[in-house]
Each structure stands twice: as C-alpha cells, then as structure tokens.
Scaffold this motif. Sequence first.
Motif, PDB file in Angstrom:
ATOM      1  N   GLY A  53      56.293  12.844 -36.780  1.00 47.15           N
ATOM      2  CA  GLY A  53      55.785  11.528 -36.412  1.00 47.15           C
ATOM      3  C   GLY A  53      56.744  10.417 -36.775  1.00 47.15           C
ATOM      4  N   ILE A  54      57.403  10.543 -37.926  1.00 47.03           N
ATOM      5  CA  ILE A  54      58.393   9.538 -38.338  1.00 47.03           C
ATOM      6  C   ILE A  54      59.549   9.475 -37.341  1.00 47.03           C
ATOM      7  N   LEU A  55      60.028  10.638 -36.930  1.00 50.23           N
ATOM      8  CA  LEU A  55      61.126  10.665 -35.969  1.00 50.23           C
ATOM      9  C   LEU A  55      60.700  10.102 -34.619  1.00 50.23           C
ATOM     10  N   ASP A  56      59.498  10.474 -34.171  1.00 47.10           N
ATOM     11  CA  ASP A  56      59.000   9.928 -32.908  1.00 47.10           C
ATOM     12  C   ASP A  56      58.759   8.429 -33.019  1.00 47.10           C
ATOM     13  N   LEU A  57      58.384   7.964 -34.216  1.00 48.72           N
ATOM     14  CA  LEU A  57      58.215   6.525 -34.431  1.00 48.72           C
ATOM     15  C   LEU A  57      59.527   5.791 -34.185  1.00 48.72           C
ATOM     16  N   PHE A  58      60.622   6.328 -34.693  1.00 51.45           N
ATOM     17  CA  PHE A  58      61.902   5.642 -34.517  1.00 51.45           C
ATOM     18  C   PHE A  58      62.361   5.679 -33.056  1.00 51.45           C
ATOM     19  N   VAL A  59      62.030   6.754 -32.342  1.00 52.56           N
ATOM     20  CA  VAL A  59      62.329   6.781 -30.908  1.00 52.56           C
ATOM     21  C   VAL A  59      61.531   5.681 -30.204  1.00 52.56           C
ATOM     22  N   PHE A  60      60.257   5.590 -30.548  1.00 48.81           N
ATOM     23  CA  PHE A  60      59.398   4.563 -29.967  1.00 48.81           C
ATOM     24  C   PHE A  60      59.914   3.162 -30.310  1.00 48.81           C
ATOM     25  N   LEU A  61      60.310   2.959 -31.580  1.00 52.04           N
ATOM     26  CA  LEU A  61      60.798   1.639 -31.998  1.00 52.04           C
ATOM     27  C   LEU A  61      62.122   1.287 -31.317  1.00 52.04           C
ATOM     28  N   LEU A  62      62.964   2.288 -31.085  1.00 53.45           N
ATOM     29  CA  LEU A  62      64.212   2.020 -30.371  1.00 53.45           C
ATOM     30  C   LEU A  62      63.917   1.499 -28.964  1.00 53.45           C
ATOM     31  N   ILE A  63      62.998   2.155 -28.280  1.00 54.23           N
ATOM     32  CA  ILE A  63      62.635   1.719 -26.927  1.00 54.23           C
ATOM     33  C   ILE A  63      61.933   0.364 -26.981  1.00 54.23           C
ATOM     34  N   PHE A  64      61.073   0.173 -28.007  1.00 52.87           N
ATOM     35  CA  PHE A  64      60.378  -1.109 -28.195  1.00 52.87           C
ATOM     36  C   PHE A  64      61.397  -2.223 -28.425  1.00 52.87           C
ATOM     37  N   GLY A  65      62.443  -1.896 -29.194  1.00 53.22           N
ATOM     38  CA  GLY A  65      63.481  -2.891 -29.440  1.00 53.22           C
ATOM     39  C   GLY A  65      64.250  -3.243 -28.177  1.00 53.22           C
TER      40      GLY A  65
END
Length: 649
Positions: A53-65
């Motif tokens: 989940g932490i890794l998927d969070l950073f993928v999501f945050l990268l796209i969000f950014g």
Amino acid sequence: MERSRARSSFWIVLACIAVPLVLVFGVEFIQRGNLYETWAWMSHNPKLFIMNGILDLFVFLLIFGLTGTLLPSFALALLLLCTMSFVSYFKVKLIGEPFFPWDIFLNKESMNIMPLVANKSALMRIGTMVVSVLALFVLSFFVPRLRLRPLTQIGVGLAAIFALYSFGVNAPWSSYVMDRMGASEIAWNQSENYGSNGMALAFTMNVKNAIVPKPAGYDEAAMASLAETLKTAQQSGIQTASLNMDSAGGQKPNVIFIMNEAFWDPTLLPNVKFSEDPVPTVHRLQQESTSGYLLSPQFGGGTSNVEYEVLTGQSMSFLPAGSIPYQQYISRPISSLAGYFEGQGYKSMAIHSYEGWFWNRENVYKQMGFESFMSKDQFTNPQYKGDFISDDEVANSIIKQVDSSDRPMFIYTVTMQNHGPYDDNRYGTNPIKAEGPLTPDAKSTLETYTQGAHDADASLQKLIDHFTQTGKPTVIIFYGDHLPMLGYDYDVYTQAGFIHTAKSEQWSLEELQRMHSVPFVTWSNIGLSKEQVPTISNSFLGSYVLNRIGLPLPATLAYNRELAQKMPGMLRNLVVDASGKLYPSVPAPLKGDVEKYREMQYDELFGKQYLAKYIDTEYLKQNVMPNYNQEFAEQPPADADTVLNASEH
C-alpha cells in the motif's frame, strides 16, 4: 474559504489512505486470480499488505503531483497498476514468470502476447478494469474537483519520485522500512517472490536487479590471474581435440544447430499413450548416436535466452531473473560460435523462419559475428503449417544453403512451426491420437502439439537423408529451446502425471529438472562415436560439440568444458553435479569454479574485456563482419504477409 480548504484537505488525506488499499486489493486479486487467495494473503501478511500500500501510495501521489486532481489521478493509478497486474497474471499463466521491470522495454515483442490472452475470461477482467477507470473519469465531472495548490503539487510529485527511487535502488532508509515490514526477496524463484511479497513490492525489489553487480575484486590484475588459470584448461582441451580430429580424418564438416521451437518428447508423459510413435527419428538417434538432455533456463517461452546460452557459452544464471540479454545487454561485439567458426574458415549463417526484428535478432546476430541472417523475408513463397512457415520449408532452406556454399558452413537454425498456443486446431485433424486421463481440451492441445513435434521429427529425417545421399561431411545437433506451454497452469503436465502440482514453488528438485530438460540428438557422417549425456546446460553445449568434432577450444570455452565435467547442469535454482545429484544452489566445493565462470562472463558482457588482452584476443575481441547480410541486403521481401503474432519468438 478556510472551511472549504479544510474539507478538501480532509478528503485528500482520506483518499491517500483508502486509494492505496483499493489499489493493492485490485492488483493482488488480478495477480492471484481469485478472492480466496487474495484474502488469505492479506490476512496472513498484514505488514506486507501495508508495504504494498505504501508503494502504491507513492505511485498515486506521483500521478497526483502531475495532474493535480484527485479522481483522475486515482483512475490513472488504477489503470497503470492493474494493467501491470494483468500482464503479470497472464505471463505467469503462459510461461511461469511474472512481470519484471525490464519487460517494459520489450517494445514490439510485448504486444505480440495479446492474441494469447484475448479469451472471454481475460476480456471480462480487462473490461471491468476499463469500466472502472472510465467511471472515475466521468465521476470527476460531477463531484467537486479536489485540487492541490501548485507548490504543493510540485512538492508531492518530487517526494513521490524520491521515495520510489529510494525503494527501487534499495537505499538504506527504504531497506530498513522494508525489513521492518517483513519483506524477504526470493530472487531465485520469482513466482514465489511475487506470491509471498505482493506484486508492487516484488516488482520494486527487482528494479535494482536490472543492474548486474560487479564481482568482488574485479580489476585487470584479477583478470590477468584468471587468464593464467584458463590457459591450463585450454591446454588440456587442445590435447583432447587433436585426438578427436585425427579420428575424424581432419575434416571440417558442416555444423548445423537446429533449435526447433518448443521441441520435446511427448511420450515422456507417464499416463498418456499415443496411437503411433510421434518422433521416430529422435528415438532412433537416441539409440544410435550421441544424445542426451539439455537443461534449459526457460519454460514455455524466452527462446532468445536459450540462443544466448548456446551461442556465447554464457549462463543466464548470472543475470537477473526474467532478463533478456538480446534486448538489454548485447550492444557491442560479443564472442560466439558464429565468430569462432568464421575464424576457422566457415561461413556462419543464422536461419529463422520469423521476423528478423523479433528479440532484436538482426542486430544481435551482427554483433555475434554472423556473416548472414536469413529471416522470414528471405523465404520465397514458403509453405505454411498453421500460422508459421513449416519445419519442412526450413529443412529445404538449410539444404539449399549448404549445397550452394563453397565453404563449410556453420548454420544456427531457429524454427517456428510448433509455436504455441496449441488450442487453435491448426492442422484440422491430428492423425496421432493421445489416450489418457485428459480433459477434451487438454487432449486436443496435446494432439496439436504432438503433430507439430512429428513434423519437426520428419524435417530432421529429411536432412539426414539428404546428407547421407550427398556424402558432404556434416554434423547436425537437434534440440528444442524449452518445454512447450501446454495450457494454462501446466494443465497437460499435471493431468498426465508429469508433475504433482501446478504450483512451481512446490515442485521437488526432480520435478524442476524434469520441467527444464529437453532432449537433444546428433547425427553425423564423419564417424563420431556414440555418447550418452544425461544432463548438460545449454551454455556448455557449444564447447561440448566443438570438443567432440575435434576443433580447438578457445580458453574460455575450454574452461566451460572443464566445468561441465564437474557440474554439467546449472540453472538459477538447480545445480546438477557430475554424479547426477541435485542441489537448489551451487554446492560449496564448486563455488570457486562457478565464480571464475561468472567473472569471465562479466568481463566480456559488462566489464573492460581485460581477458582479451591476455588470452584468445582474436576470439574474445571478435569484430562485426563487414559484409554482414550483404547477400540478402538487396532482396525484396518474399511476400507481404502481415506480421504474425507470437508470444516469445
């Protein structure tokens, strides 16, 4: 205004908690194929679930950014991660390997897997994902748009990049986090690695494996010392070679390697009987001439990796699991059998009855020192069996090339007729019937494959008949690249009792060997004596054949021959010693010998090529042939067929 910002912040924070959990569940559900296994993994491995989940969070945050808006970012993250999971799921089903970071760079080859997975079940799964992504995009037009401020957007994106990079290269702080969360990399068994750790974590841990580490102590002094060791092995090899050369009458025969697509002996299935012998030529040669079993690094796919081992004498065991040297590593001249035979006065030619660009062959063969490469476009009005040029047509091409050459020839042939999948009823009716405890679908798949193996066997007999009649000194080495992929989840193999389970991580060492052992046979008209070879790795085949023919071995290949006598079989997770005993890794007495082998390979493939300064300079510093493929350069394509689809050829 403040209340609105607070509300937006609340929803963004809530999304950062909920979205990764949804993503992990979706990815693992696709990867594992059913709800029960997904829930079992999540409930038994809560820390690993959170780590994914932490890794998927950073993928999501990268796209969000990058996008700055919440729901579209969720949709894009879902599309990206679920697509990766689908590719991994079907790749495991087809060839037993998950999706690796370097698979991203397969370009055209990766697209050719699509027809193999375009069945009803697959389309329903993919359709569900697409509908979910579209629904999120549509919903974003009807709910308040949750945006990040520009500076926050930049900060979030940079933080996500830093975090993903750190986890990918295994930075100290990220390594500490993964250790605390219970991550344990299983590099030698990637199916188990993905199954135990979860896809996001296993994929991330593999990023660092894209870089092949330098052996400890690698420098010019160490390679100079190794060169002295290799000279000893070479002197021993020269003695043996000269004796064999005398017994062969000093001839330089044509040497023809035929790597027949997925060729294997279906009569090895213990609970299946056939209406007639499907491979009579191979069975006869097993009794009359040198034969045995090759230990292939692949199952069901990855043909170019087998070529790489045979042609270079190097081993896939020293490279990251799932890597493709033809795509990733070979960008400069590399020593190979092709260049070796050119140096012996031969004409070296590769023949492959498919597209020349596939697996980057047209460029790699050039770097290997081939003089010519005859691909699908150089076949004139060829006969097809199913979707591919027939093995009989390939045999005709070999005969034509040898008969028209004024030099002895080294030909490396890769066929295509019996390429999977085998559920297409490509021959209409299959004269050879299989009987056993098989479902109708499994029976049909096996019979289609068996007909292709029968045609391959007949093409070999055609070559034998021709060279027997002409009397041209010739040696033929015939083998398959890997066992065929007979249905999803090793379906035919389990039904026929060849293995006890479809879960490869539960196979015994004997079953692992069985699933990677491919028969090879030889034929010659120069009086070579018969020898039985219970096991030999593909990477040792070249040195074995040269030694049998009586040709002098370069120092590195002489070392291969010496090592093969101590350890004839080596895969990443299976080693066979001289007595036939099986090990899951290299046993202690052989580690020093294997380390020298690894250093040799690193020096040529990635290092400074120091060895070439001290031994076999002409062989180890081969040059590209200046006339590479000139004989085919001005020929127009033989036909205008559309590019045929194939999963791994």
